[in-house]
Design an enzyme around this catalytic site. Sequence first.
Site, PDB file in Angstrom:
ATOM      1  N   CYS A 141       0.836  -1.212   0.000  1.00 13.89           N
ATOM      2  CA  CYS A 141       0.000   0.000   0.000  1.00 13.89           C
ATOM      3  C   CYS A 141       0.865   1.254   0.000  1.00 13.89           C
ATOM      4  CB  CYS A 141      -0.901  -0.015   1.231  1.00 13.89           C
ATOM      5  SG  CYS A 141      -1.787   1.524   1.460  1.00 13.89           S
ATOM      6  N   CYS A 144      -0.202   4.154   2.362  1.00 11.32           N
ATOM      7  CA  CYS A 144       0.072   3.888   3.788  1.00 11.32           C
ATOM      8  C   CYS A 144       1.557   4.073   4.086  1.00 11.32           C
ATOM      9  CB  CYS A 144      -0.291   2.451   4.171  1.00 11.32           C
ATOM     10  SG  CYS A 144      -1.814   1.837   3.498  1.00 11.32           S
ATOM     11  N   ASP A 145       2.413   3.481   3.271  1.00 13.94           N
ATOM     12  CA  ASP A 145       3.829   3.383   3.624  1.00 13.94           C
ATOM     13  C   ASP A 145       4.761   4.235   2.764  1.00 13.94           C
ATOM     14  OD1 ASP A 145       3.141   1.536   5.575  1.00 13.94           O
ATOM     15  OD2 ASP A 145       3.180  -0.122   4.148  1.00 13.94           O
TER      16      ASP A 145
END
Length: 322
Positions: A141, A144-145
């Site tokens: 993701c 997200c990261d």
Amino acid sequence: MVKTDVDLLILGAGPAGLTAAQYGGRANLKVLVIEELAPGGQALFINTLENYPGYLASTPGTFKSGFELIQDMHQQAINFGATFITQTAQALHKEGDIFTVSLESGATLRSLAVIVATGAKQRPLDIPGEFDFTGRGVSYCASCDGPFFKGKKIFVIGGGDAACDEAQFLSRLSSQVVLVHRRDRFRAQKALAERVLHNPHITVRFNTRLKEIRGEKKVSSLVLENTLSGVSYEEAGDAVFILAGTIPQTSLVPQVAKDEQGYIITDQKMATSIDGIFCAGDVRACPFRQVVVAAGEGAVAAHSATAYIDRIKGEESFGEAR
Ligand code: NAP
């Protein structure tokens, strides 16, 4: 007639489940949505929702995010009377006309119909190093990261919409994004693929396969293979985002008919092979998985479930799905 806790149980609160909840609520059904995490599913990871009809940000030329759309959809479903619980549903059984879902808390809930909108999750590559370095340079993701790897050398694996979308997002954080795809052309929609091919921060490496991820405490290099020559080489890198397709989440309905990839087959009313179980969104066998498609399917599933519930209750249904 046996009493149930709710009329309609919706499993999953992505765009399909949330739209079904709204339509079920508007049809005056007692609707409960069970979601194991926060509402949203894969749609939460969409940074720029440029293709959801009529959904522009207030600033001209910009778009809202998947997160913003989900917040609106969630509120709209609540406004129409749907209720939500955060729980993992562990099993679903049918006895006569009644469905019973067992929750991880030990509680059970009964309903007259079920809409499965459990979506799909990213498929791992299952290569050496992948699981050792998940959370330490390997991710599924980008939104997200991605921010952890600002200015670093980032690899993205896959050639579909997700890989192109995420590479595009990562190119705002780093000018060293390498998109690795096993074939010589993208599977992604042309508009997304073109944007990636013209992005100066993204290097596209076709006919290339990721064989291994290496490092000590975190990712430091990848072993790649040119699929035409068969030559393997090691290349330094800080992060790998794996976006190589999805796995449908169907463990609650092992008995419904599925296609060869495991996606649930429905008719045009979103009815599955089991009476009273309907299905919508990314978990359904469908050639085009989009937020707008999931929302449309959620509306159809709720409409069909309403007609089904009315029949079970012995009530007349207005505007029954044909
Ligand atoms: P996808 O369309 O199934 O594409 C998966 C990609 O990963 C393909 O290019 C495939 O290669 C590659 N792949 C599969 N297994 C691999 C392996 N073992 N090693 C290396 N590469 C592998 O999946 P997706 O991109 O995750 O998208 C899922 C669904 O969501 C699609 O329906 C998509 O349209 C939708 N989606 C839409 C948007 C958008 O509209 N903005 C964004 C994200 C997702 P091959 O091409 O060789 O098979």
